[in-house]
Design an enzyme around this catalytic site. Sequence first.
Site, PDB file in Angstrom:
ATOM      1  N   VAL A 137      11.062  -6.722   9.746  1.00 15.83           N
ATOM      2  CA  VAL A 137      12.186  -5.784   9.868  1.00 15.83           C
ATOM      3  C   VAL A 137      11.845  -4.793  10.985  1.00 15.83           C
ATOM      4  CG1 VAL A 137      13.599  -4.062   8.686  1.00 15.83           C
ATOM      5  CG2 VAL A 137      12.701  -6.032   7.416  1.00 15.83           C
ATOM      6  N   LYS A 183       5.346  -9.754   9.487  1.00 13.02           N
ATOM      7  CA  LYS A 183       4.771  -8.704  10.341  1.00 13.02           C
ATOM      8  C   LYS A 183       3.248  -8.842  10.426  1.00 13.02           C
ATOM      9  CE  LYS A 183       3.979  -4.378  11.870  1.00 13.02           C
ATOM     10  NZ  LYS A 183       2.954  -3.829  11.043  1.00 13.02           N
ATOM     11  N   ASP A 184       2.622  -9.219   9.283  1.00  6.83           N
ATOM     12  CA  ASP A 184       1.170  -9.406   9.258  1.00  6.83           C
ATOM     13  C   ASP A 184       0.878 -10.913   9.263  1.00  6.83           C
ATOM     14  OD1 ASP A 184      -0.015  -6.546   8.794  1.00  6.83           O
ATOM     15  OD2 ASP A 184       1.734  -6.700   7.494  1.00  6.83           O
ATOM     16  N   MET A 218       0.846  -1.202   0.000  1.00  5.83           N
ATOM     17  CA  MET A 218       0.000   0.000   0.000  1.00  5.83           C
ATOM     18  C   MET A 218       0.880   1.250   0.000  1.00  5.83           C
ATOM     19  SD  MET A 218      -3.412  -0.943   2.084  1.00  5.83           S
ATOM     20  CE  MET A 218      -2.770  -0.704   3.730  1.00  5.83           C
ATOM     21  N   GLY A 256      10.917  -2.528   5.648  1.00  5.95           N
ATOM     22  CA  GLY A 256      10.180  -3.796   5.568  1.00  5.95           C
ATOM     23  C   GLY A 256       9.778  -4.083   4.123  1.00  5.95           C
ATOM     24  N   HIS A 257       9.224  -3.058   3.458  1.00  6.00           N
ATOM     25  CA  HIS A 257       8.889  -3.213   2.037  1.00  6.00           C
ATOM     26  C   HIS A 257      10.151  -3.499   1.229  1.00  6.00           C
ATOM     27  CE1 HIS A 257       5.576  -0.411   3.417  1.00  6.00           C
ATOM     28  NE2 HIS A 257       4.863  -1.363   2.846  1.00  6.00           N
ATOM     29  N   LEU A 288       8.809  -2.076  11.869  1.00  4.00           N
ATOM     30  CA  LEU A 288       8.548  -1.001  10.910  1.00  4.00           C
ATOM     31  C   LEU A 288       7.123  -1.100  10.395  1.00  4.00           C
ATOM     32  CD1 LEU A 288      11.600  -0.655  11.114  1.00  4.00           C
ATOM     33  CD2 LEU A 288      11.649  -0.275   8.664  1.00  4.00           C
ATOM     34  N   SER A 289       6.479   0.052  10.270  1.00  5.30           N
ATOM     35  CA  SER A 289       5.113   0.122   9.757  1.00  5.30           C
ATOM     36  C   SER A 289       4.918   1.502   9.144  1.00  5.30           C
ATOM     37  CB  SER A 289       4.112  -0.072  10.902  1.00  5.30           C
ATOM     38  OG  SER A 289       2.829   0.374  10.505  1.00  5.30           O
TER      39      SER A 289
HETATM   40  P1  AMP Z   1       1.578  -2.732   3.546  1.00  2.00           P
HETATM   41  O1  AMP Z   1       2.085  -1.736   2.532  1.00  2.00           O
HETATM   42  O2  AMP Z   1       1.573  -2.227   4.930  1.00  2.00           O
HETATM   43  O3  AMP Z   1       0.294  -3.384   3.121  1.00  2.00           O
HETATM   44  O4  AMP Z   1       2.657  -3.904   3.544  1.00  2.00           O
HETATM   45  C1  AMP Z   1       3.029  -4.548   2.360  1.00  2.00           C
HETATM   46  C2  AMP Z   1       3.773  -5.796   2.719  1.00  2.00           C
HETATM   47  O5  AMP Z   1       4.921  -5.477   3.495  1.00  2.00           O
HETATM   48  C3  AMP Z   1       2.930  -6.776   3.559  1.00  2.00           C
HETATM   49  O6  AMP Z   1       3.133  -8.101   3.101  1.00  2.00           O
HETATM   50  C4  AMP Z   1       3.484  -6.576   4.936  1.00  2.00           C
HETATM   51  O7  AMP Z   1       3.369  -7.728   5.758  1.00  2.00           O
HETATM   52  C5  AMP Z   1       4.934  -6.282   4.647  1.00  2.00           C
HETATM   53  N1  AMP Z   1       5.548  -5.561   5.775  1.00  2.00           N
HETATM   54  C6  AMP Z   1       5.048  -4.470   6.405  1.00  2.00           C
HETATM   55  N2  AMP Z   1       5.854  -4.118   7.431  1.00  2.00           N
HETATM   56  C7  AMP Z   1       6.871  -5.006   7.444  1.00  2.00           C
HETATM   57  C8  AMP Z   1       8.024  -5.183   8.271  1.00  2.00           C
HETATM   58  N3  AMP Z   1       8.294  -4.365   9.294  1.00  2.00           N
HETATM   59  N4  AMP Z   1       8.861  -6.203   7.990  1.00  2.00           N
HETATM   60  C9  AMP Z   1       8.591  -7.060   6.957  1.00  2.00           C
HETATM   61  N5  AMP Z   1       7.524  -6.939   6.146  1.00  2.00           N
HETATM   62  C10 AMP Z   1       6.677  -5.937   6.378  1.00  2.00           C
END
Ligand code: AMP
Length: 309
Positions: free
Chosen positions: A177, A150-151, A30, A36-37, A185-186
């Site tokens: 991460v 993370k999820d 997103m 993390g990404h 990380l978020s």
């Molecule tokens: P998002 O953009 O938040 O939907 O995340 C996209 C992808 O990145 C999802 O598969 C998440 O699980 C992964 N993700 C988000 N935060 C982390 C993190 N800290 N470490 C590893 N993967 C992550």
Amino acid sequence: MITIRTKAEMRRHVAGARAAGRRVGLVPTMGAFHAGHHALMAAARAACDEVVVSLFVNPAQFDEASDLADYPRDEARDLAEAEALGVDVLFAPSPDEIYPAGFATSVRVAGLGDVLEGAERGAGHFAGVCTVVAKLLNIVSPDLAYFGQKDAQQVAVLRRMVADLDIPVRLEIIPTVREPDGLALSSRNVHLDAGERGRAVALSQALRAAEAALRDGERDPERLRAAALDAMAPHDVTPEYLALVDPDSLQPVDRVDGRALLAVAARVGQTRLIDNALLEGSDPSLQQSEVTSRPVATPVGASTTTKEI
Ligand code: AMP
């Protein structure tokens, strides 16, 4: 790297890559990229010939209008970071491209999607996640798709969906991460003010406290939970849930003898955070499957031109 906005163009591009015998990897995101990404993109880059990163802030998975409105967005920065990591395609469709007028279908994974995050955020949350991921997998038809540990519940739900719907893709799960102090990380971490940022370590410290108790021989879920709660209390953070469950069924475990997932969610100020740890009760030496964030390095030979389609 090229940017693609339409499903038709995305399909054409992947068909060409496949015809050339290229192995396709998809990283659904997103946006508002962080390390993390980057870890997911780097893993895809290492294993695939054609790396597609999708960037779509999926309205269907937000349960609060304010959360959707406040979700951080910076496409120009995301684009530069993906390019620096050697990504081939940024797929950034509009909401209308994904949900055209008349859209009426929803993919719901019963049970797995209803507990933990599903219970807090409503069953619509994972229905939104599953529907968009099913669509992305159909549009891109990757060989491999990358998701973060993370999820953890998202991983369990998507594994079920992919198996149940016979979607021909392999899911690759990348370790969480973290910041040096342990905070996962978020994209939402940018909403934390300085005081909240300090208190936000409560979640990862809770996980580490339960792991320490497990290392000391504790196998009782209630005592492990108590150790985790004790670690959160000094930060004045109360979890929405703190659950010890089977990582696949997400059902509570009676005793941590094998693998168990410790999952936690909490609000710190207005910001809702989640974190988790996989516990291994049968192995006295816990595996540390985490990495600490590192800045993005520009891979040698990464393309520096960007073309909009
Ligand atoms: P998002 O953009 O938040 O939907 O995340 C996209 C992808 O990145 C999802 O598969 C998440 O699980 C992964 N993700 C988000 N935060 C982390 C993190 N800290 N470490 C590893 N993967 C992550």
